[in-house]
Write an enzyme that holds these catalytic residues in place. Structure first.
Site, PDB file in Angstrom:
ATOM      1  N   CYS A 131      46.663  60.698  82.285  1.00  0.00           N
ATOM      2  CA  CYS A 131      46.516  59.506  83.120  1.00  0.00           C
ATOM      3  C   CYS A 131      47.897  58.956  83.490  1.00  0.00           C
ATOM      4  O   CYS A 131      48.702  58.660  82.615  1.00  0.00           O
ATOM      5  CB  CYS A 131      45.711  58.418  82.431  1.00  0.00           C
ATOM      6  SG  CYS A 131      45.550  56.955  83.482  1.00  0.00           S
ATOM      7  N   LYS A 166      42.726  68.194  79.865  1.00  0.00           N
ATOM      8  CA  LYS A 166      43.036  67.921  81.278  1.00  0.00           C
ATOM      9  C   LYS A 166      44.532  67.684  81.439  1.00  0.00           C
ATOM     10  O   LYS A 166      45.107  66.813  80.782  1.00  0.00           O
ATOM     11  CB  LYS A 166      42.244  66.716  81.773  1.00  0.00           C
ATOM     12  CG  LYS A 166      42.429  66.459  83.272  1.00  0.00           C
ATOM     13  CD  LYS A 166      41.416  65.446  83.782  1.00  0.00           C
ATOM     14  CE  LYS A 166      41.579  65.193  85.268  1.00  0.00           C
ATOM     15  NZ  LYS A 166      40.542  64.271  85.779  1.00  0.00           N
ATOM     16  N   ASN A 193      45.312  66.654  87.305  1.00  0.00           N
ATOM     17  CA  ASN A 193      45.159  65.219  87.489  1.00  0.00           C
ATOM     18  C   ASN A 193      46.034  64.826  88.690  1.00  0.00           C
ATOM     19  O   ASN A 193      46.571  65.692  89.384  1.00  0.00           O
ATOM     20  CB  ASN A 193      45.574  64.481  86.210  1.00  0.00           C
ATOM     21  CG  ASN A 193      44.936  63.105  86.097  1.00  0.00           C
ATOM     22  OD1 ASN A 193      44.798  62.394  87.090  1.00  0.00           O
ATOM     23  ND2 ASN A 193      44.560  62.716  84.893  1.00  0.00           N
ATOM     24  N   THR A 194      46.218  63.542  88.930  1.00  0.00           N
ATOM     25  CA  THR A 194      46.916  63.106  90.143  1.00  0.00           C
ATOM     26  C   THR A 194      48.436  63.217  90.026  1.00  0.00           C
ATOM     27  O   THR A 194      48.991  63.223  88.935  1.00  0.00           O
ATOM     28  CB  THR A 194      46.566  61.638  90.445  1.00  0.00           C
ATOM     29  OG1 THR A 194      46.853  60.868  89.280  1.00  0.00           O
ATOM     30  CG2 THR A 194      45.109  61.490  90.807  1.00  0.00           C
TER      31      THR A 194
END
Lengths: 310, 262
Positions: A131, A166, A193-194
């Site tokens: 994240c 992830k 992820n981003t």
């Protein structure tokens, strides 16, 4: 079209098709029944969970950029206990693979959450080491191969649920991170992820996101994600869930060809709650048109011999 | 709420920066109530990913036609303003929790500022049996729109412009404040820019008037899944982020905390 075999297997689990709702873009799935039948999905990765409820970052949390979206939600969620008490069972009634996405500030927190999920009515645990919008944990863990290895290994000791790790793309060499996850005992890896990014309003001279930076997703990152999935697939043995800007059935095919066994759809869910129906139909149409009866034929099927010319 | 392809019936400029579009959307027209919005995909440019949430300006239940009024502020709304009659629009709706009228309400004040005037026309059309007083604030005479429609369903329309080119010069909230000193209302419904809403919160609290306000925030999915369109709801001691798209966009004025907003 009826004879198409869309099922894929990962970590001993059968997915009825390779389409999974990406964590954070589809809530807890519940509430979407007005738009699509959750039973048609290969899987649902629920909104990222933390040990305690989190309020998330102040708004604005989203900005549109060319062919992309920046977000800085910051893991707003009701906490893992709420999920276990209120959400897990209602979600279980749907015939789809349920994945609990967990986020910790420390290795112990990840382990504690994995333990809580051990007997929960879910199918898999997804360790979010990526994240970009929280100060502690998240991306800080996912950028160091040693930490990825040690957290994965520690969590594996606390759960017998199949484990997805992830990965963040904000690293110099994602293959090394993927290898570390595999060595730590991950059953599956999901990427990407981003990408960390930002948007500025020239008129006001201010950042658009309250958090200043956020995570970039959408078609803008698809070529980067495809490259990373391909690179990682060259090196690791465990299955890959590929993601990054998948908007159509053909995008799914491209990720499978690059080496992914399944894909996650994220940004497209923000564009239309029915997006995954259209993407699944697009995949079926591609297979029919190209006389492919089993979707597994596409996995890792990238043709590189003889260059790119037909 | 569902996803539809809605044909554009007309799309034209209403005032400086403001456009009105009428679409054929029978199902939405049947179910929608004031304060709700539709979520529009901008056709023709795939680089503009996100839908645009736009409040419903009015509905003709008989014909199934729905009006929106939108301000051209960026690429998306600019593209919207260029669309011709007959084009199909990909829309979601009706979305959100709109205004509601508590039982026994007789007198209704409605207040809109700029773009926020648009949803208040639907309020007036739907609840025209009430004694409605409208308070409309605009930047300048050139941006005034739909004044005649408001005159149709209102006992009286109060109008202000920032530059004084039409009506009272100054904030519409000052006009409201004056009016409330003379005559109270059972309920006030409002929509407008943040500074206006902040001033309004103060005035309605001083006069102890029940007030619902419609909020705006940068939005993603529009259906509660992505939790980006957060607003602060509660009181200073205990508050939560709520979703503008599904918990709102309409909230009671006293529970909306706008400290960090500008």
């Amino acid at each position: 079209m009826e004879n198409l075999n869309l099922g894929v297997n990962m970590a001993g689990l059968s997915f009825k098709n390779p389409i999974i709702a990406a964590s954070g873009t589809f809530g807890f799935g519940l509430g979407y029944e007005d738009y699509l039948d959750l039973n048609i999905l290969g899987g649902i990765s629920v909104k990222g969970l933390t040990l305690e409820a989190r309020k998330g970052n102040p708004p604005p949390r989203i900005a549109e950029t060319p062919s992309g979206i920046l977000n800085s939600v910051g893991l707003e969620n009701p906490g893992i206990e709420y999920f276990l008490d209120r959400t897990a069972l209602p979600l279980r009634q749907f015939d789809t693979v349920i994945i609990a996405n967990i986020n910790g500030n420390t290795s112990d927190e990840y382990c504690h959450m994995a333990e809580k999920l051990q007997d929960a009515p879910i199918d898999m645990v997804e360790l979010n080491l990526s994240c970009p919008n929280v100060k502690e944990g998240g991306i800080a863990f996912g950028t160091d191969p040693k930490t990825v290895y040690s957290i994965t290994k520690a969590v594996k000791r606390h759960t017998s649920q199949p484990l997805i790790v992830k990965l963040t793309p904000n690293v110099t060499d994602i293959s090394q991170i993927a290898l570390a996850a595999q060595q730590g005992g991950a059953d599956v890896i999901s990427l990407v992820n981003t990408f960390l990014g930002m948007a500025i309003d020239a008129r006001t001279r201010r950042p658009i996101l309250n958090n200043i930076t956020g995570g970039l997703s959408g078609p803008a990152i698809k070529p980067l994600a495809l490259r990373m999935v391909w690179q990682v697939s060259q090196l690791v043995e465990i299955p890959i869930i590929g993601m990054g800007g998948i908007m159509t059935g053909e995008d799914v095919v491209e990720f499978l060809l690059a080496g992914a066994t399944a894909v996650s759809v994220g940004t497209a869910n923000l564009v239309s709650p029915t997006a995954m129906i259209d993407i699944l139909d697009g995949l079926k149409n591609y297979m029919t048109a190209n006389k492919i009866t089993n979707v597994n034929e596409l996995i890792g099927g990238l043709i590189t011999e003889g260059g790119n010319k037909l | 709420m569902s996803r539809y392809n809605a044909k554009i019936i007309e799309n034209y400029q209403l005032a400086e920066d403001f456009y009105k579009m009428t679409i054929d959307a029978k199902k939405i027209a049947q179910w929608a109530y004031p304060g709700q919005f539709i979520h529009i995909k901008i056709p023709g440019d795939n680089s503009l990913l996100l839908r645009r949430p736009i409040s419903i300006n009015g509905i003709d239940v008989k014909t199934g036609q729905l009006d929106i009024v939108y301000q051209v502020v960026g690429k998306g709304t600019k593209a919207l303003s260029k669309l011709k009659k007959g084009i199909g629009l990909d829309i979601l709706g009706p979305l959100g929790k709109g205004f509601h009228i508590p039982e026994g309400t007789k007198k209704l004040y409605i207040l809109g500022g700029g773009c926020g005037v648009a949803p208040m026309r639907f309020v007036g059309q739907r609840w025209r049996h009430l004694d409605i007083y409208s308070f409309l604030g605009f930047r300048s005479q050139s941006t005034v729109f739909q004044l005649n429609d408001f005159e149709c369903f209102s006992r009286k329309v109060f109008l202000s412009t920032d530059d004084g080119t039409m009506g009272y010069k100054g904030s519409i909230v000052s006009l409201l404040n004056e009016r409330l000193s003379i005559e109270k209302t059972d309920l006030l419904l409002a929509c407008g820019p943040i500074p206006m809403i902040k001033a309004l919160q103060k005035v309605v609290s001083e006069h102890d008037i029940p007030c619902q306000i419609s909020l705006e925030e940068r939005m993603g999915c529009g259906v509660g899944g992505c939790v980006v369109c957060s607003c602060v709801i509660g009181n200073r001691k205990q508050w939560d982020y709520k979703k503008v798209c599904t918990d709102g966009p309409v909230f009671w004025s006293q529970e909306v905390i706008l400290d960090g907003e500008s």
